[in-house]
Design a protein around this motif. Structure first.
Motif, PDB file in Angstrom:
ATOM      1  N   ARG A 139     -12.020  -2.832 -10.633  1.00 24.39           N
ATOM      2  CA  ARG A 139     -11.046  -1.974 -11.332  1.00 24.39           C
ATOM      3  C   ARG A 139      -9.610  -2.197 -10.852  1.00 24.39           C
ATOM      4  O   ARG A 139      -8.731  -1.386 -11.130  1.00 24.39           O
ATOM      5  N   ALA A 140      -9.400  -3.284 -10.156  1.00 26.14           N
ATOM      6  CA  ALA A 140      -8.079  -3.545  -9.573  1.00 26.14           C
ATOM      7  C   ALA A 140      -6.994  -3.575 -10.637  1.00 26.14           C
ATOM      8  O   ALA A 140      -7.203  -4.085 -11.736  1.00 26.14           O
ATOM      9  N   ARG A 141      -5.859  -3.026 -10.283  1.00 26.42           N
ATOM     10  CA  ARG A 141      -4.709  -2.974 -11.194  1.00 26.42           C
ATOM     11  C   ARG A 141      -3.870  -4.238 -11.119  1.00 26.42           C
ATOM     12  O   ARG A 141      -2.826  -4.328 -11.761  1.00 26.42           O
ATOM     13  N   GLU A 142      -4.313  -5.200 -10.315  1.00 23.26           N
ATOM     14  CA  GLU A 142      -3.574  -6.451 -10.162  1.00 23.26           C
ATOM     15  C   GLU A 142      -4.563  -7.588  -9.948  1.00 23.26           C
ATOM     16  O   GLU A 142      -5.730  -7.349  -9.659  1.00 23.26           O
ATOM     17  N   SER A 143      -4.090  -8.798 -10.110  1.00 25.57           N
ATOM     18  CA  SER A 143      -4.956  -9.967  -9.949  1.00 25.57           C
ATOM     19  C   SER A 143      -5.310 -10.157  -8.479  1.00 25.57           C
ATOM     20  O   SER A 143      -4.650  -9.622  -7.579  1.00 25.57           O
ATOM     21  N   ALA A 144      -6.349 -10.959  -8.242  1.00 27.99           N
ATOM     22  CA  ALA A 144      -6.756 -11.270  -6.870  1.00 27.99           C
ATOM     23  C   ALA A 144      -5.604 -11.942  -6.120  1.00 27.99           C
ATOM     24  O   ALA A 144      -5.349 -11.628  -4.958  1.00 27.99           O
ATOM     25  N   THR A 145      -4.889 -12.824  -6.789  1.00 31.86           N
ATOM     26  CA  THR A 145      -3.763 -13.524  -6.152  1.00 31.86           C
ATOM     27  C   THR A 145      -2.674 -12.547  -5.727  1.00 31.86           C
ATOM     28  O   THR A 145      -2.139 -12.643  -4.620  1.00 31.86           O
ATOM     29  N   GLU A 146      -2.346 -11.589  -6.598  1.00 30.16           N
ATOM     30  CA  GLU A 146      -1.329 -10.581  -6.262  1.00 30.16           C
ATOM     31  C   GLU A 146      -1.798  -9.700  -5.107  1.00 30.16           C
ATOM     32  O   GLU A 146      -1.019  -9.379  -4.201  1.00 30.16           O
ATOM     33  N   LEU A 147      -3.059  -9.307  -5.135  1.00 32.25           N
ATOM     34  CA  LEU A 147      -3.604  -8.459  -4.077  1.00 32.25           C
ATOM     35  C   LEU A 147      -3.607  -9.199  -2.737  1.00 32.25           C
ATOM     36  O   LEU A 147      -3.218  -8.634  -1.708  1.00 32.25           O
ATOM     37  N   ILE A 148      -3.984 -10.456  -2.747  1.00 30.45           N
ATOM     38  CA  ILE A 148      -3.978 -11.264  -1.525  1.00 30.45           C
ATOM     39  C   ILE A 148      -2.559 -11.365  -0.968  1.00 30.45           C
ATOM     40  O   ILE A 148      -2.342 -11.228   0.239  1.00 30.45           O
ATOM     41  N   ALA A 149      -1.584 -11.581  -1.828  1.00 35.67           N
ATOM     42  CA  ALA A 149      -0.185 -11.674  -1.383  1.00 35.67           C
ATOM     43  C   ALA A 149       0.281 -10.348  -0.777  1.00 35.67           C
ATOM     44  O   ALA A 149       0.956 -10.343   0.259  1.00 35.67           O
ATOM     45  N   ARG A 150      -0.081  -9.234  -1.407  1.00 34.37           N
ATOM     46  CA  ARG A 150       0.287  -7.914  -0.867  1.00 34.37           C
ATOM     47  C   ARG A 150      -0.339  -7.681   0.499  1.00 34.37           C
ATOM     48  O   ARG A 150       0.310  -7.156   1.414  1.00 34.37           O
ATOM     49  N   LEU A 151      -1.603  -8.062   0.650  1.00 29.42           N
ATOM     50  CA  LEU A 151      -2.276  -7.890   1.936  1.00 29.42           C
ATOM     51  C   LEU A 151      -1.626  -8.753   3.016  1.00 29.42           C
ATOM     52  O   LEU A 151      -1.425  -8.295   4.146  1.00 29.42           O
ATOM     53  N   ARG A 152      -1.261  -9.979   2.674  1.00 26.28           N
ATOM     54  CA  ARG A 152      -0.594 -10.854   3.660  1.00 26.28           C
ATOM     55  C   ARG A 152       0.759 -10.289   4.078  1.00 26.28           C
ATOM     56  O   ARG A 152       1.119 -10.316   5.253  1.00 26.28           O
ATOM     57  N   ARG A 153       1.514  -9.760   3.106  1.00 28.57           N
ATOM     58  CA  ARG A 153       2.813  -9.143   3.440  1.00 28.57           C
ATOM     59  C   ARG A 153       2.626  -7.929   4.340  1.00 28.57           C
ATOM     60  O   ARG A 153       3.388  -7.717   5.293  1.00 28.57           O
ATOM     61  N   GLU A 154       1.612  -7.125   4.049  1.00 30.27           N
ATOM     62  CA  GLU A 154       1.327  -5.960   4.884  1.00 30.27           C
ATOM     63  C   GLU A 154       0.941  -6.397   6.288  1.00 30.27           C
ATOM     64  O   GLU A 154       1.332  -5.764   7.267  1.00 30.27           O
ATOM     65  N   GLY A 155       0.180  -7.470   6.395  1.00 30.48           N
ATOM     66  CA  GLY A 155      -0.175  -8.007   7.703  1.00 30.48           C
ATOM     67  C   GLY A 155       1.056  -8.391   8.508  1.00 30.48           C
ATOM     68  O   GLY A 155       1.126  -8.124   9.709  1.00 30.48           O
ATOM     69  N   GLU A 156       2.037  -9.011   7.843  1.00 32.26           N
ATOM     70  CA  GLU A 156       3.278  -9.369   8.528  1.00 32.26           C
ATOM     71  C   GLU A 156       3.992  -8.128   9.044  1.00 32.26           C
ATOM     72  O   GLU A 156       4.489  -8.103  10.171  1.00 32.26           O
ATOM     73  N   LYS A 157       4.038  -7.067   8.228  1.00 30.19           N
ATOM     74  CA  LYS A 157       4.671  -5.809   8.645  1.00 30.19           C
ATOM     75  C   LYS A 157       3.935  -5.184   9.828  1.00 30.19           C
ATOM     76  O   LYS A 157       4.561  -4.622  10.728  1.00 30.19           O
ATOM     77  N   LEU A 158       2.607  -5.272   9.797  1.00 31.29           N
ATOM     78  CA  LEU A 158       1.789  -4.663  10.849  1.00 31.29           C
ATOM     79  C   LEU A 158       1.655  -5.541  12.088  1.00 31.29           C
ATOM     80  O   LEU A 158       1.138  -5.106  13.113  1.00 31.29           O
ATOM     81  N   GLY A 159       2.078  -6.789  11.999  1.00 33.01           N
ATOM     82  CA  GLY A 159       1.968  -7.702  13.132  1.00 33.01           C
ATOM     83  C   GLY A 159       0.555  -8.215  13.348  1.00 33.01           C
ATOM     84  O   GLY A 159       0.159  -8.524  14.477  1.00 33.01           O
TER      85      GLY A 159
END
Length: 158
Positions: free
Chosen positions: A121-141
């Motif tokens: 039921r994701a509101r975004e593609s797998a590619t977009e979700l993966i990119a968001r998770l990677r960006r969040e990882g950078e913020k979280l260290g």
């Protein structure tokens, strides 16, 4: 040939052509594009089937040996600190993904977590979700690796 075998062969061909230095996201995109082109030509007993087709019921994707395109394997690694689980789960909640399974541990201050998320039921593609998770990882260290379950399973057979 099963879907898993085809995905495995496509993944192997992409890696052999582009070399081991190619990033996983590029391989995933290429394998997905090629599979979607040949998928209409595949049939089983005269009817189409696909491990890449979205779940029509909207419920959890069925489990199969090749995995599901409606599930994502998310791995998180780094130095432990408050907010890691919250940051990752917030991204999933915002994308309307549910957590199917989660395991996390801290060993001598090192954090490790694996999440299996239902992305049907994701509101975004797998590619977009993966990119968001990677960006969040950078913020979280921390390092966050995410991949669709079907491609994860196929790629780890190599």
């Amino acid at each position: 040939m099963t879907n898993e075998d085809l995905i495995y062969r496509l993944t192997k061909a992409v890696y052999s052509r582009l070399g081991p230095a190619v990033d996983e996201q590029t391989v995933e995109q290429l394998v997905t594009e090629v599979y979607r082109e040949v998928e209409p030509l595949l049939s089983t007993n005269g009817s189409r089937h696909s491990s890449f087709a979205p779940s029509s019921s909207g419920g959890p994707a069925p489990r199969s040996p090749e995995g599901s395109s409606d599930r994502m394997i998310i791995s998180v690694f780094g130095v432990d600190h408050p907010g890691i689980v919250a940051g990752v789960s917030q991204i999933l909640a915002e994308a309307a993904c549910s957590i199917v399974d989660i395991n996390q541990t801290v060993v001598q201050g090192k954090f490790a977590m694996v999440i299996i998320a239902n992305t049907a039921r994701a509101r975004e593609s797998a590619t977009e979700l993966i990119a968001r998770l990677r960006r969040e990882g950078e913020k979280l260290g921390v390092r966050i690796y995410a991949q669709r379950e079907d491609l994860f399973n196929a790629m780890h057979r190599i």
